[in-house]
Design a protein around this motif. Structure first.
Motif, PDB file in Angstrom:
ATOM      1  N   UNK A 135       0.826  -1.214   0.000  1.00 24.91           N
ATOM      2  CA  UNK A 135       0.000   0.000   0.000  1.00 24.91           C
ATOM      3  C   UNK A 135       0.858   1.262   0.000  1.00 24.91           C
ATOM      4  N   UNK A 136       2.048   1.218   0.602  1.00 24.67           N
ATOM      5  CA  UNK A 136       2.923   2.392   0.594  1.00 24.67           C
ATOM      6  C   UNK A 136       3.354   2.752  -0.822  1.00 24.67           C
ATOM      7  N   UNK A 137       3.606   1.734  -1.646  1.00 24.78           N
ATOM      8  CA  UNK A 137       3.996   1.991  -3.032  1.00 24.78           C
ATOM      9  C   UNK A 137       2.862   2.644  -3.803  1.00 24.78           C
ATOM     10  N   UNK A 138       1.624   2.206  -3.546  1.00 26.79           N
ATOM     11  CA  UNK A 138       0.461   2.820  -4.193  1.00 26.79           C
ATOM     12  C   UNK A 138       0.335   4.283  -3.789  1.00 26.79           C
ATOM     13  N   UNK A 139       0.429   4.550  -2.484  1.00 27.70           N
ATOM     14  CA  UNK A 139       0.333   5.929  -2.013  1.00 27.70           C
ATOM     15  C   UNK A 139       1.444   6.797  -2.597  1.00 27.70           C
ATOM     16  N   UNK A 140       2.674   6.289  -2.594  1.00 27.96           N
ATOM     17  CA  UNK A 140       3.796   7.074  -3.113  1.00 27.96           C
ATOM     18  C   UNK A 140       3.636   7.345  -4.607  1.00 27.96           C
ATOM     19  N   UNK A 141       3.104   6.381  -5.350  1.00 26.54           N
ATOM     20  CA  UNK A 141       2.909   6.577  -6.782  1.00 26.54           C
ATOM     21  C   UNK A 141       1.857   7.647  -7.053  1.00 26.54           C
ATOM     22  N   UNK A 142       0.756   7.607  -6.280  1.00 27.99           N
ATOM     23  CA  UNK A 142      -0.282   8.633  -6.415  1.00 27.99           C
ATOM     24  C   UNK A 142       0.279   9.999  -6.057  1.00 27.99           C
ATOM     25  N   UNK A 143       1.027  10.075  -4.965  1.00 29.07           N
ATOM     26  CA  UNK A 143       1.601  11.346  -4.526  1.00 29.07           C
ATOM     27  C   UNK A 143       2.570  11.894  -5.570  1.00 29.07           C
ATOM     28  N   UNK A 144       3.402  11.029  -6.139  1.00 29.98           N
ATOM     29  CA  UNK A 144       4.361  11.469  -7.164  1.00 29.98           C
ATOM     30  C   UNK A 144       3.643  11.999  -8.395  1.00 29.98           C
ATOM     31  N   UNK A 145       2.605  11.289  -8.841  1.00 29.34           N
ATOM     32  CA  UNK A 145       1.859  11.736 -10.021  1.00 29.34           C
ATOM     33  C   UNK A 145       1.181  13.078  -9.781  1.00 29.34           C
ATOM     34  N   UNK A 146       0.610  13.265  -8.593  1.00 29.98           N
ATOM     35  CA  UNK A 146      -0.065  14.529  -8.300  1.00 29.98           C
ATOM     36  C   UNK A 146       0.928  15.682  -8.224  1.00 29.98           C
ATOM     37  N   UNK A 147       2.071  15.469  -7.572  1.00 31.61           N
ATOM     38  CA  UNK A 147       3.085  16.519  -7.495  1.00 31.61           C
ATOM     39  C   UNK A 147       3.592  16.900  -8.879  1.00 31.61           C
ATOM     40  N   UNK A 148       3.808  15.888  -9.717  1.00 30.13           N
ATOM     41  CA  UNK A 148       4.277  16.164 -11.077  1.00 30.13           C
ATOM     42  C   UNK A 148       3.272  17.006 -11.841  1.00 30.13           C
ATOM     43  N   UNK A 149       1.986  16.632 -11.775  1.00 28.24           N
ATOM     44  CA  UNK A 149       0.971  17.361 -12.544  1.00 28.24           C
ATOM     45  C   UNK A 149       0.747  18.767 -11.990  1.00 28.24           C
ATOM     46  N   UNK A 150       0.776  18.916 -10.657  1.00 23.77           N
ATOM     47  CA  UNK A 150       0.588  20.248 -10.069  1.00 23.77           C
ATOM     48  C   UNK A 150       1.735  21.172 -10.449  1.00 23.77           C
ATOM     49  N   UNK A 151       2.955  20.664 -10.414  1.00 27.05           N
ATOM     50  CA  UNK A 151       4.119  21.494 -10.719  1.00 27.05           C
ATOM     51  C   UNK A 151       4.251  21.806 -12.204  1.00 27.05           C
TER      52      UNK A 151
END
Length: 309
Positions: A26-42
């Motif tokens: 589950x940590x990998x899922x959360x980290x992947x979602x967080x990375x994708x959101x940070x990339x798109x926001x930036x």
């Protein structure tokens, strides 16, 4: 109003569900979602750089009389605001996780961003039930109750019928129903207890062991079988052990070959975003559809609008 990136972040604040595949922590899922959101926001447009006044030397002409240098005021962009100097606009995005799933299991995983993390806490204290589909196989037992564990016993299963299986399931559910009444802290002779029981709203108050509120057989094709479980305060290890105990009650043995969460409180599989939709536009749309509905009615959510590719 803030920058475009900040407005995108504020539009994300809320709860949403993703579908966790089996074999992934589950940590990998959360980290992947967080990375994708940070990339798109930036990637959002930045405001124009600030400017500052700087005095630059300038010659007044090429003649002998104009060889002296003069200082001229010029307005230049500040290098500190350049993307290569300032770096990304957001460095961290707090993505919280609700009821977790171990690596062996799959299904709905509820996440929260910003104020949505408060909603995760509310979900935890609401004692809402969760639904699972359990895949089992008769004829063997392992040290961790899963098909991936070390086999410690092999047994026969030809004597098992669907009627016998359903009787065992009814017996297990009856025992759990007594535990539910004990931990609900409601006077069983009161009108309140009657109304809660009729609506199926009896819930344990405070800490309690895992309790199964519903258990039935969906499919029986020996040695394989499928169970549908509704429970509260459970762990995935407890559910795998439940399959093992079903085998023991039938004078055989059984291992769990799959655990799939199909509902977590008001979130169902219809609300869960699959991996190709773990991006800013799809998550923002899902949050906007579910967050307002959650705050109005934390028990039930309307189905989401169809996703567009």
């Amino acid at each position: 109003m803030g920058t475009p990136a900040f407005r995108l972040y504020r539009s994300l604040e809320g709860l949403f569900a993703v579908y966790k595949p089996p074999g992934v922590h589950w940590k990998l899922v959360r980290d992947m979602v967080e990375t994708n959101l940070l990339r798109d926001i930036n990637c959002a447009p930045r405001p124009g750089p600030r400017s500052h006044v700087k005095f630059l030397p300038q010659s007044c002409g090429e003649s002998e009389e104009c060889k002296k240098m003069t200082l001229v005021a010029s307005r230049l962009p500040m290098l500190a605001d350049h993307p290569l100097v300032a770096g990304p606009q957001f460095h961290k995005l707090r993505v919280g996780v609700g009821h977790r799933l171990d690596a062996f299991s799959s299904g709905i995983l509820v996440l929260g961003v910003g104020q949505g993390n408060v909603g995760l806490t509310d979900m935890y204290h609401s004692h809402s039930t969760r639904d699972y589909t359990l895949e089992g196989e008769f004829g063997m037992a392992t040290d961790d109750f899963s098909c991936q564990g070390r086999i410690i016993e092999r047994t026969t299963y030809g004597h098992i019928t669907k009627d016998k299986l359903e009787r065992v399931l009814a017996m297990i559910q009856g025992a759990n129903q007594k535990a539910l009444l004990t931990y609900s802290n409601v006077d069983m002779r009161s009108q309140e207890a009657y109304e809660l029981a009729v609506k199926g709203m009896l819930r344990p108050q405070g800490k309690s062991p895992p309790i199964v509120t519903s258990l039935r057989c969906l499919e029986f094709t020996p040695p394989h079988f499928t169970l549908e479980v509704q429970c509260v305060n459970e762990t995935q290890k407890y559910l795998r052990k439940l399959v093992h105990e079903v085998g023991l009650e039938l004078r055989s043995s059984a291992v769990c070959t799959g655990v799939r969460r199909t509902r977590d409180g008001p979130f169902t599989l219809q609300h869960a975003l699959t991996r190709q939709h773990w991006n800013l536009p799809d998550i923002t749309r899902t949050v906007q559809q579910t967050w307002a509905a959650w705050k109005n009615d934390p028990v039930q959510l309307a189905p989401p609008e169809p996703k567009t590719c």
